[in-house]
Scaffold this motif. Structure first.
Motif, PDB file in Angstrom:
ATOM      1  N   PHE A  56       0.952  -1.272  -0.100  1.00 58.27           N
ATOM      2  CA  PHE A  56      -0.163  -0.010  -0.078  1.00 58.27           C
ATOM      3  C   PHE A  56       0.853   1.202  -0.023  1.00 58.27           C
ATOM      4  O   PHE A  56       0.637   2.135  -0.777  1.00 58.27           O
ATOM      5  CB  PHE A  56      -1.144  -0.003   1.198  1.00 58.27           C
ATOM      6  CG  PHE A  56      -2.193  -1.063   1.012  1.00 58.27           C
ATOM      7  CD1 PHE A  56      -3.072  -0.539  -0.021  1.00 58.27           C
ATOM      8  CD2 PHE A  56      -2.258  -1.913   2.041  1.00 58.27           C
ATOM      9  CE1 PHE A  56      -4.069  -1.266  -0.281  1.00 58.27           C
ATOM     10  CE2 PHE A  56      -3.559  -2.745   1.612  1.00 58.27           C
ATOM     11  CZ  PHE A  56      -4.428  -2.565   0.541  1.00 58.27           C
ATOM     12  N   ASP A  57       1.888   1.323   0.686  1.00 54.68           N
ATOM     13  CA  ASP A  57       2.876   2.476   0.601  1.00 54.68           C
ATOM     14  C   ASP A  57       3.307   2.644  -0.841  1.00 54.68           C
ATOM     15  O   ASP A  57       3.589   3.742  -1.425  1.00 54.68           O
ATOM     16  CB  ASP A  57       4.008   2.119   1.475  1.00 54.68           C
ATOM     17  CG  ASP A  57       3.733   2.246   2.922  1.00 54.68           C
ATOM     18  OD1 ASP A  57       2.690   2.952   3.346  1.00 54.68           O
ATOM     19  OD2 ASP A  57       4.734   1.913   3.997  1.00 54.68           O
ATOM     20  N   ASN A  58       3.783   1.624  -1.471  1.00 58.40           N
ATOM     21  CA  ASN A  58       4.252   1.673  -2.806  1.00 58.40           C
ATOM     22  C   ASN A  58       3.205   2.114  -3.760  1.00 58.40           C
ATOM     23  O   ASN A  58       3.297   3.085  -4.664  1.00 58.40           O
ATOM     24  CB  ASN A  58       4.697   0.174  -3.188  1.00 58.40           C
ATOM     25  CG  ASN A  58       5.916  -0.475  -2.458  1.00 58.40           C
ATOM     26  OD1 ASN A  58       6.682   0.385  -1.932  1.00 58.40           O
ATOM     27  ND2 ASN A  58       6.026  -1.584  -2.868  1.00 58.40           N
ATOM     28  N   LEU A  59       2.053   1.568  -3.585  1.00 63.84           N
ATOM     29  CA  LEU A  59       0.650   2.256  -4.231  1.00 63.84           C
ATOM     30  C   LEU A  59       0.584   3.780  -4.105  1.00 63.84           C
ATOM     31  O   LEU A  59       0.421   4.479  -5.108  1.00 63.84           O
ATOM     32  CB  LEU A  59      -0.489   1.398  -3.951  1.00 63.84           C
ATOM     33  CG  LEU A  59      -1.696   1.718  -4.663  1.00 63.84           C
ATOM     34  CD1 LEU A  59      -1.524   0.878  -6.103  1.00 63.84           C
ATOM     35  CD2 LEU A  59      -2.974   1.244  -3.858  1.00 63.84           C
ATOM     36  N   ARG A  60       0.555   4.023  -2.728  1.00 62.55           N
ATOM     37  CA  ARG A  60       0.471   5.464  -2.509  1.00 62.55           C
ATOM     38  C   ARG A  60       1.678   6.342  -3.275  1.00 62.55           C
ATOM     39  O   ARG A  60       1.277   7.404  -3.822  1.00 62.55           O
ATOM     40  CB  ARG A  60       0.522   5.621  -0.892  1.00 62.55           C
ATOM     41  CG  ARG A  60       0.369   7.172  -0.731  1.00 62.55           C
ATOM     42  CD  ARG A  60       0.363   7.533   0.766  1.00 62.55           C
ATOM     43  NE  ARG A  60       1.258   6.687   1.741  1.00 62.55           N
ATOM     44  CZ  ARG A  60       0.818   6.260   2.948  1.00 62.55           C
ATOM     45  NH1 ARG A  60      -0.320   6.761   3.374  1.00 62.55           N
ATOM     46  NH2 ARG A  60       1.644   5.542   3.676  1.00 62.55           N
ATOM     47  N   ALA A  61       2.760   5.894  -3.240  1.00 61.92           N
ATOM     48  CA  ALA A  61       3.723   6.559  -3.841  1.00 61.92           C
ATOM     49  C   ALA A  61       3.589   6.627  -5.375  1.00 61.92           C
ATOM     50  O   ALA A  61       3.821   8.062  -5.874  1.00 61.92           O
ATOM     51  CB  ALA A  61       5.213   5.888  -3.684  1.00 61.92           C
ATOM     52  N   VAL A  62       3.035   5.805  -6.033  1.00 62.61           N
ATOM     53  CA  VAL A  62       2.662   5.926  -7.359  1.00 62.61           C
ATOM     54  C   VAL A  62       1.343   6.837  -7.642  1.00 62.61           C
ATOM     55  O   VAL A  62       1.413   7.556  -8.460  1.00 62.61           O
ATOM     56  CB  VAL A  62       2.509   4.462  -8.124  1.00 62.61           C
ATOM     57  CG1 VAL A  62       2.021   4.593  -9.542  1.00 62.61           C
ATOM     58  CG2 VAL A  62       3.715   3.619  -7.888  1.00 62.61           C
ATOM     59  N   CYS A  63       0.515   6.725  -6.790  1.00 64.87           N
ATOM     60  CA  CYS A  63      -0.614   7.760  -6.741  1.00 64.87           C
ATOM     61  C   CYS A  63      -0.030   9.097  -6.906  1.00 64.87           C
ATOM     62  O   CYS A  63      -0.487   9.952  -7.612  1.00 64.87           O
ATOM     63  CB  CYS A  63      -1.720   7.446  -5.726  1.00 64.87           C
ATOM     64  SG  CYS A  63      -2.793   6.054  -5.663  1.00 64.87           S
ATOM     65  N   GLU A  64       0.861   9.266  -5.753  1.00 56.75           N
ATOM     66  CA  GLU A  64       1.468  10.722  -5.646  1.00 56.75           C
ATOM     67  C   GLU A  64       2.103  11.402  -6.798  1.00 56.75           C
ATOM     68  O   GLU A  64       1.999  12.235  -7.365  1.00 56.75           O
ATOM     69  CB  GLU A  64       2.134  10.910  -4.222  1.00 56.75           C
ATOM     70  CG  GLU A  64       1.370  10.570  -3.163  1.00 56.75           C
ATOM     71  CD  GLU A  64       1.805  10.616  -1.843  1.00 56.75           C
ATOM     72  OE1 GLU A  64       3.275  10.555  -1.679  1.00 56.75           O
ATOM     73  OE2 GLU A  64       1.393  10.702  -0.785  1.00 56.75           O
ATOM     74  N   ALA A  65       2.864  10.258  -7.539  1.00 53.94           N
ATOM     75  CA  ALA A  65       3.699  10.710  -8.722  1.00 53.94           C
ATOM     76  C   ALA A  65       2.837  11.078  -9.671  1.00 53.94           C
ATOM     77  O   ALA A  65       3.204  11.655 -10.660  1.00 53.94           O
ATOM     78  CB  ALA A  65       4.365   9.490  -8.950  1.00 53.94           C
ATOM     79  N   ALA A  66       1.402  10.456  -9.865  1.00 56.48           N
ATOM     80  CA  ALA A  66       0.536  10.808 -10.985  1.00 56.48           C
ATOM     81  C   ALA A  66      -0.289  12.065 -10.696  1.00 56.48           C
ATOM     82  O   ALA A  66      -1.119  12.437 -11.494  1.00 56.48           O
ATOM     83  CB  ALA A  66      -0.287   9.455 -11.167  1.00 56.48           C
ATOM     84  N   GLY A  67      -0.016  12.534  -9.393  1.00 56.82           N
ATOM     85  CA  GLY A  67      -0.675  13.741  -9.051  1.00 56.82           C
ATOM     86  C   GLY A  67      -1.802  13.547  -8.249  1.00 56.82           C
ATOM     87  O   GLY A  67      -2.797  14.359  -8.176  1.00 56.82           O
ATOM     88  N   GLY A  68      -2.155  12.438  -7.454  1.00 55.08           N
ATOM     89  CA  GLY A  68      -3.154  12.117  -6.676  1.00 55.08           C
ATOM     90  C   GLY A  68      -2.982  11.626  -5.440  1.00 55.08           C
ATOM     91  O   GLY A  68      -1.770  11.713  -4.886  1.00 55.08           O
TER      92      GLY A  68
END
Length: 127
Positions: A56-68
């Motif tokens: 989930f931490d990894n998923l959050r990092a990718v979400c943030e990189a996408a601007g979300g």
């Protein structure tokens, strides 16, 4: 508008021919995240809860990189090698998401890459 790849060093690099996520027209499709430590490239040690938190931490990092953020996730796919660990994963998920929760499927699988016990993928909608 062509699809735009999303990448961050705060999540593990792709271990195959795919992007961490792809964005198009406000929709972001996130590839599956297993509990790889982005600094070492190794599966985190510990139980299913530790693995779920790392994924989930990894998923959050990718979400943030996408601007979300995780609040922008509209759908999750969860994959477990042992559905007997469903309750523990639900508990960890509740630490990352609040109501209204994203739509979700949970699927029992025979195995996951690198011997992981858990994987998560998502669809994110940006305004």
């Amino acid at each position: 508008m062509p699809r735009q790849p999303v990448h961050t060093d705060r999540a593990p690099a792709a271990i195959g021919p795919y992007s961490q996520a792809v964005q198009r027209n406000g929709m972001v499709f996130l590839s599956g995240q297993i509990p790889l430590d982005p600094a070492t490239g190794l599966i985190v040690e510990g139980d299913i809860e530790a693995q779920a938190r790392r994924a989930f931490d990894n998923l959050r990092a990718v979400c943030e990189a996408a601007g979300g953020t995780l609040d922008d996730v509209v759908r999750l796919g969860l994959y477990l090698t042992d559905l007997g660990q469903f309750a523990q994963v639900n508990q960890v998920m509740s630490e990352y998401f609040a109501a209204p929760y994203p739509a979700r499927s949970t699927i029992g699988v025979a195995s996951l890459p690198r011997g992981a016990q858990f994987e998560v993928d998502a669809i994110l909608m940006l305004d």
